[in-house]
Design an enzyme around this catalytic site. Structure first.
Site, mmCIF file in Angstrom:
data_model
loop_
_atom_site.group_PDB
_atom_site.id
_atom_site.type_symbol
_atom_site.label_atom_id
_atom_site.label_comp_id
_atom_site.label_asym_id
_atom_site.label_seq_id
_atom_site.Cartn_x
_atom_site.Cartn_y
_atom_site.Cartn_z
ATOM 1 N N GLU A 105 57.108 52.846 34.634
ATOM 2 C CA GLU A 105 57.536 51.489 34.253
ATOM 3 C C GLU A 105 58.898 51.526 33.562
ATOM 4 O O GLU A 105 59.751 50.669 33.801
ATOM 5 C CB GLU A 105 56.478 50.843 33.341
ATOM 6 C CG GLU A 105 55.209 50.505 34.113
ATOM 7 C CD GLU A 105 54.115 49.937 33.221
ATOM 8 O OE1 GLU A 105 53.739 50.612 32.238
ATOM 9 O OE2 GLU A 105 53.633 48.825 33.501
ATOM 10 N N GLU A 125 46.774 53.718 35.480
ATOM 11 C CA GLU A 125 46.064 52.926 34.457
ATOM 12 C C GLU A 125 44.662 52.523 34.899
ATOM 13 O O GLU A 125 43.740 52.433 34.085
ATOM 14 C CB GLU A 125 46.866 51.676 34.104
ATOM 15 C CG GLU A 125 48.109 51.929 33.273
ATOM 16 C CD GLU A 125 49.314 52.391 34.080
ATOM 17 O OE1 GLU A 125 49.167 52.652 35.296
ATOM 18 O OE2 GLU A 125 50.398 52.513 33.491
#
Ligand code: NAI
Length: 699
Positions: A105, A125
């Site tokens: 990210e 995640e």
């Protein structure tokens, strides 16, 4: 500060430095933010590079900060990414080895990205019950396309950079560096090339569309929903990526955040995060420091080529470690080898193992009848009959022949390891390695620590467990160790449920619905009902007042030992594993109830599950109290990896914490008042009562 700032003439290089994988801890985030400001303030700098020291670009969030205030303290990842986007000078992410989760990210917030070949990229995640929470679901589809991005986000799997670079029209990587060595140099060249290009490119400004949006997302929901029954996060990944195609970027970010925060509170997410930490914690032993020297294990010997000896050997062969397997009779040795071959051949037939790999593995296996052939092994694992007399013969012999410093291990499932160690003059080298059947498949390895087991022996076998891909959990010496000591109480309770009114199929169905891979009666049929029979016979002698349901004994008296005899609690068609409810068994239980004057009652699925699971929990509390397990999370790992406890519930202790220990104890007290149950059985373990009184939890 865990980020280094250096300059290469007119280019600033910010290097994340937080071993082992440059987790984005508060110190790292602060370091990057400050370095970024420094570079922007320096008129001599035209462009900025962010890269990672050591063996990763960044593995994402720092797990050591999980659940602590540091994880969200400013600058948090979202604000750091915003700072990068707002940098007046271009920022290039120079990615190598690993870019995962928050690391990826962060890279997506940079203006340009260059990756070294062989880099692994992932948004993992979902494996912790979450979705990416710092823009991953909004930015990744903009650079990779909706489908490729969703596949990555929903699976959590790592993808090689070369594969992603091949995605049509991808904008994830502006270029690929030829090697990790040349990455920085090539990144600097790219940075200089782009130094004066304005406006700076931002991923957030890229379009995000799917030509057949509605149909595609409907299809994705059907697929993902079917594969992720017990987990909320995967479907939420679909929602978040769909938002990326429908909403303005900022709105999509806000929705991603909302989903992320809501998921964080779900029991499934808590359970998965617990398991993640529990797995790491299990490999650590409080009084065995991490830097304890380890003994080298390059040659292994296995005594006994039966069910367990064969499976145990395969673990080492699979890891490329030579094994010598010893039997007393040629016939037994031949039979053992044939079974190992058959197992490998089945894998070859299914395409799971290449023929040449199979041959390489078999070439590492040496059969013998002679102890002289194993004397140089670094580790010997005994897997002979479960009789103290036989163990004594073997361990006295091992003491005589094995080289000094060899580790002598026993796979005993019930016998006293300290006694076994006493047959040798080197109790410090003796340890229990309790594998589970089938030993080449099951992940769990209980490492049994004897009174005298040396610390370096423990450190060595814990590391060895990783090499052979097992989850090792340390247990003290007691009958049944952690797992089987608990399962005995669970089986007793299952027996009481039969007496009171259930059929075996009702009990199994209820607990399988709860999520267990197999109910107690199907499991017993698989393992062999005669094993429990033998244990009960011993228990009747040791503890004559302890109550058991006699139904299991009656079953064994009928010769119904389970799958291996074609009949047990269920019927089995020849060669088939399907458990078919047996009228004969139902009648047998019914007749037993009549003899005992019991009028059966209907028992709810909820009660069945509570009685079985709380039976595990209560015994587990005793195991903790006795110091047999060092921590509650170790018990969870035993049940998750060895007994098919549902992963999304995090193990029996985590589940009890989720229900609330007060509620668990209340239920136990209610069961204790049921005259058909056993009041002694439901005496809460003192530790459980103490935790309830103090308002605490196991984990
Ligand atoms: P098994 O009966 O299949 O195999 C035992 C093997 O040991 C036989 O091949 C026998 O010929 C050999 N043997 C007997 N005495 C010997 C001696 N003096 N020297 C060399 N070889 C000898 O038994 P299994 O099931 O493999 O069990 C072995 C051990 O593993 C036992 O201690 C058992 O409690 C333990 N264990 C068994 C599990 C299971 O599910 N079967 C699970 C975990 C542990």
């Amino acid at each position: 500060m865990n980020a280094h700032y250096t300059t290469h003439d007119d280019v600033a290089v910010i290097t994340l430095n937080n071993p082992p994988v440059n987790g984005l801890s508060l110190a790292v985030r602060q370091g990057v933010a400050q370095s970024l400001a420094q570079a922007n303030a320096d008129p001599g700098i035209v462009a900025i590079i962010i890269t990672g020291a050591g063996k990763a670009f960044s593995g994402g969030a720092d797990i050591r900060e999980f659940g602590t205030p540091k994880a969200i303290q400013e600058p948090n990842l979202l604000s750091l990414i915003q700072a990068i986007e707002h940098s007046a000078k271009p920022v290039v992410a120079a990615i190598h080895s690993v870019a995962m989760g928050g690391g990826l990210e962060l890279a997506l917030g940079c203006h340009y990205r260059i990756a070294a070949l062989g880099c692994k990229v992932a948004m993992p995640e979902v494996k912790l019950g979450l979705i990416p929470g710092a823009g991953g679901t909004q930015r990744l589809p903009r650079v990779l396309g909706v489908e490729a991005a969703l596949n990555m986000i929903v699976s959590g799997e790592a993808v090689p950079s070369e594969v992603l670079a091949g995605v049509a029209q991808q904008k994830l990587f502006d270029s690929l560096a030829t090697s990790q060595q040349s990455l920085l140099e090539e990144a600097i060249t790219l940075a200089r090339e782009k130094a004066s290009v304005r406006p700076l490119p931002l991923v957030r400004l890229l379009p995000c569309q799917h030509p057949k949006g509605d149909a595609y997302f409907q299809f994705a929901r059907n697929m993902v929903g079917a594969m992720s029954k017990h987990y909320p996060a995967p479907l939420k990944c679909v929602d978040a990526v769909e938002f990326a195609t429908q909403k303005k970027f900022e709105e999509g970010m806000a929705l991603e955040r909302e989903i992320f925060l809501n998921l964080m509170l779900t029991p499934e997410c808590r359970a998965l995060r617990h398991v993640f930490m529990a797995e790491r914690a299990a490999s650590k032993i409080a009084d065995v420091p991490e830097d304890t020297p380890r003994r080298a294990i390059s040659q292994v010997a296995v005594i006994g080529a039966g069910t367990m000896g064969g499976g145990i050997s395969m673990n080492f062969l699979n890891a490329g470690i030579p094994v010598t397997i010893l039997e007393t009779q040629q016939q037994a040795l031949d039979r053992g080898l044939a079974t190992i071959r058959k197992n490998y051949e089945a894998q070859v037939a299914k395409g799971k193992l290449k023929q040449d790999k199979y041959e390489q593995r078999m070439a590492l296996l040496k059969p013998t009848l002679n102890y002289a052939d194993i004397k140089d092994a670094d580790l010997v694992i005994e897997a002979v009959f479960e009789e103290m007399g036989v163990k004594e013969i073997v361990f006295r012999k091992l003491d005589e022949v094995m080289k000094p410093g060899a580790i002598l291990a026993s796979n005993t499932s019930t016998l006293d390891l300290n006694k076994i160690a006493s047959f040798t003059t080197r109790a410090q080298d003796v340890v229990g390695l309790h594998f589970f059947s089938p030993a080449n498949v099951m992940k769990l390895l209980e490492v049994v620590r004897g009174e005298k087991t040396a610390k370096d022996v423990l450190a060595t076998v814990m590391a060895m467990a990783k090499t052979i891909k097992k989850t090792a959990v340390v247990s003290g010496v007691c009958d049944g160790f952690i797992g089987n000591r608990m399962i005995e109480q669970y089986s007793r309770q299952a027996g009481f449920l039969l007496e009171e009114g259930c059929t075996p199929a009702q009990v199994d169905k209820a607990i399988e619905k709860f999520g267990f891979a197999m109910g107690p009666f199907r499991m017993s049929d698989l393992a062999g009902n005669d094993i429990g029979w033998a244990i009960r016979k011993r228990r009747y002698v040791e503890k004559p007042t302890m109550r058991y349901s006699k139904t299991a004994d009656l079953l064994c008296e009928l010769g119904r030992f389970g799958q291996k005899t074609g009949a047990g609690w269920y019927d089995y068609k020849p060669g088939k594993r399907d458990a078919l409810p047996s009228q004969l068994v139902v009648d047998m239980i019914d007749q037993y109830r009549k003899q005992q004057g019991i009028s059966p009652r209907k028992i709810s699925e909820e009660e069945i599950v509570q009685r079985l699971v709380y039976a595990l929990v209560n015994e587990a509390a005793r195991i903790l109290e006795d110091g047999i397990a060092a921590k509650a999370s170790d018990i969870d790992m035993v049940y998750l990896t060895g007994y098919g406890f549902p992963l999304w519930r995090g193990g029996p202790m985590q589940y009890a914490d989720t229900v609330g220990l007060f509620n668990v104890m209340q239920s136990m007290q209610r069961f204790a008042r049921n005259p058909m149950d056993d009041a002694d059985f439901w005496q809460p373990a003192p530790l459980l009562a103490k935790l309830v009184a103090e308002g605490r939890t196991f984990n």
